[in-house]
Write a protein that holds these residues in place. Structure first.
Motif, PDB file in Angstrom:
ATOM      1  N   THR A 169       0.796  -1.224   0.000  1.00 27.75           N
ATOM      2  CA  THR A 169       0.000   0.000   0.000  1.00 27.75           C
ATOM      3  C   THR A 169       0.836   1.285   0.000  1.00 27.75           C
ATOM      4  O   THR A 169       0.547   2.188  -0.795  1.00 27.75           O
ATOM      5  CB  THR A 169      -0.993   0.000   1.179  1.00 27.75           C
ATOM      6  N   PRO A 170       1.865   1.430   0.840  1.00 27.85           N
ATOM      7  CA  PRO A 170       2.618   2.696   0.795  1.00 27.85           C
ATOM      8  C   PRO A 170       3.264   2.978  -0.566  1.00 27.85           C
ATOM      9  O   PRO A 170       3.221   4.118  -1.053  1.00 27.85           O
ATOM     10  CB  PRO A 170       3.689   2.529   1.875  1.00 27.85           C
ATOM     11  N   ALA A 213       3.098   6.003  -5.780  1.00 22.68           N
ATOM     12  CA  ALA A 213       3.039   6.018  -7.240  1.00 22.68           C
ATOM     13  C   ALA A 213       1.766   6.695  -7.726  1.00 22.68           C
ATOM     14  O   ALA A 213       1.795   7.468  -8.703  1.00 22.68           O
ATOM     15  CB  ALA A 213       3.121   4.595  -7.778  1.00 22.68           C
ATOM     16  N   LEU A 214       0.652   6.440  -7.053  1.00 17.91           N
ATOM     17  CA  LEU A 214      -0.614   7.050  -7.451  1.00 17.91           C
ATOM     18  C   LEU A 214      -0.589   8.562  -7.259  1.00 17.91           C
ATOM     19  O   LEU A 214      -0.945   9.321  -8.177  1.00 17.91           O
ATOM     20  CB  LEU A 214      -1.764   6.443  -6.647  1.00 17.91           C
ATOM     21  N   VAL A 215      -0.172   9.011  -6.103  1.00 14.47           N
ATOM     22  CA  VAL A 215      -0.155  10.453  -5.826  1.00 14.47           C
ATOM     23  C   VAL A 215       0.818  11.167  -6.750  1.00 14.47           C
ATOM     24  O   VAL A 215       0.501  12.235  -7.301  1.00 14.47           O
ATOM     25  CB  VAL A 215       0.190  10.697  -4.338  1.00 14.47           C
ATOM     26  N   THR A 216       1.992  10.599  -6.944  1.00 14.54           N
ATOM     27  CA  THR A 216       2.975  11.220  -7.831  1.00 14.54           C
ATOM     28  C   THR A 216       2.470  11.246  -9.271  1.00 14.54           C
ATOM     29  O   THR A 216       2.625  12.251  -9.976  1.00 14.54           O
ATOM     30  CB  THR A 216       4.314  10.477  -7.759  1.00 14.54           C
ATOM     31  N   LEU A 268       9.388   7.075 -10.186  1.00 14.51           N
ATOM     32  CA  LEU A 268      10.415   6.144  -9.733  1.00 14.51           C
ATOM     33  C   LEU A 268      11.122   6.675  -8.491  1.00 14.51           C
ATOM     34  O   LEU A 268      11.373   5.922  -7.539  1.00 14.51           O
ATOM     35  CB  LEU A 268      11.417   5.872 -10.851  1.00 14.51           C
ATOM     36  N   ALA A 269      11.424   7.967  -8.473  1.00 14.52           N
ATOM     37  CA  ALA A 269      12.077   8.566  -7.306  1.00 14.52           C
ATOM     38  C   ALA A 269      11.182   8.500  -6.075  1.00 14.52           C
ATOM     39  O   ALA A 269      11.647   8.171  -4.969  1.00 14.52           O
ATOM     40  CB  ALA A 269      12.456  10.007  -7.607  1.00 14.52           C
ATOM     41  N   ALA A 270       9.897   8.764  -6.243  1.00 11.41           N
ATOM     42  CA  ALA A 270       8.966   8.697  -5.116  1.00 11.41           C
ATOM     43  C   ALA A 270       8.836   7.273  -4.590  1.00 11.41           C
ATOM     44  O   ALA A 270       8.793   7.051  -3.376  1.00 11.41           O
ATOM     45  CB  ALA A 270       7.595   9.231  -5.530  1.00 11.41           C
ATOM     46  N   ILE A 271       8.806   6.305  -5.486  1.00 12.23           N
ATOM     47  CA  ILE A 271       8.712   4.905  -5.075  1.00 12.23           C
ATOM     48  C   ILE A 271       9.951   4.494  -4.298  1.00 12.23           C
ATOM     49  O   ILE A 271       9.853   3.828  -3.264  1.00 12.23           O
ATOM     50  CB  ILE A 271       8.481   4.002  -6.300  1.00 12.23           C
ATOM     51  N   VAL A 272      11.122   4.902  -4.760  1.00  9.07           N
ATOM     52  CA  VAL A 272      12.369   4.556  -4.065  1.00  9.07           C
ATOM     53  C   VAL A 272      12.401   5.193  -2.680  1.00  9.07           C
ATOM     54  O   VAL A 272      12.780   4.542  -1.691  1.00  9.07           O
ATOM     55  CB  VAL A 272      13.591   4.964  -4.917  1.00  9.07           C
ATOM     56  N   VAL A 273      11.990   6.460  -2.573  1.00  7.13           N
ATOM     57  CA  VAL A 273      11.995   7.139  -1.274  1.00  7.13           C
ATOM     58  C   VAL A 273      11.020   6.477  -0.310  1.00  7.13           C
ATOM     59  O   VAL A 273      11.355   6.216   0.856  1.00  7.13           O
ATOM     60  CB  VAL A 273      11.670   8.641  -1.451  1.00  7.13           C
ATOM     61  N   VAL A 274       9.816   6.185  -0.758  1.00  5.61           N
ATOM     62  CA  VAL A 274       8.825   5.547   0.114  1.00  5.61           C
ATOM     63  C   VAL A 274       9.264   4.136   0.479  1.00  5.61           C
ATOM     64  O   VAL A 274       9.089   3.704   1.621  1.00  5.61           O
ATOM     65  CB  VAL A 274       7.433   5.554  -0.554  1.00  5.61           C
ATOM     66  N   PHE A 275       9.868   3.428  -0.447  1.00 12.29           N
ATOM     67  CA  PHE A 275      10.375   2.099  -0.135  1.00 12.29           C
ATOM     68  C   PHE A 275      11.462   2.178   0.927  1.00 12.29           C
ATOM     69  O   PHE A 275      11.493   1.376   1.860  1.00 12.29           O
ATOM     70  CB  PHE A 275      10.915   1.419  -1.392  1.00 12.29           C
ATOM     71  N   TRP A 276      12.341   3.143   0.799  1.00 15.40           N
ATOM     72  CA  TRP A 276      13.420   3.320   1.766  1.00 15.40           C
ATOM     73  C   TRP A 276      12.851   3.649   3.147  1.00 15.40           C
ATOM     74  O   TRP A 276      13.317   3.135   4.161  1.00 15.40           O
ATOM     75  CB  TRP A 276      14.366   4.424   1.289  1.00 15.40           C
TER      76      TRP A 276
END
Length: 88
Positions: free
Chosen positions: A22-23, A28-31, A55-63
């Motif tokens: 979900t996060p 990805a949806l919001v970005t 991709l940058a947002a996904i990497v940051v949220v994953f981190w």
């Protein structure tokens, strides 16, 4: 292991996968919506403009959520799967 135990474990495993994903999916949806709105307002139709920020947002949220994901998976494994494997 009964059929009910199998389906209960499967249901809990699917719920854990939904909680973990979900996060990243929300980021990805919001970005994607924000970049799409920006493209619509500025009439910029560049395909790579949506890919790189998403991709940058996904990497940051994953981190940021990596500890939560690991804890959730380890908890599911130790509380649900290990007792089933051990047969208790």
């Amino acid at each position: 292991m009964t059929e009910a135990d199998f389906y209960d474990t499967l249901r809990q495993g699917l719920w854990v996968s939904v909680m973990i994903s979900t996060p990243i999916l929300m980021a990805a949806l919001v970005t994607g919506v924000a970049i799409g709105l920006f493209q619509a307002l500025t009439s910029i139709q560049e395909m790579t403009l949506t890919f790189v920020p998403k991709l940058a947002a996904i990497v940051v949220v994953f981190w940021l959520s990596m500890a939560f994901m690991t804890e959730t998976l380890a908890d599911f494994f130790s509380r649900q799967l290990v007792p089933l494997i051990a047969g208790s």
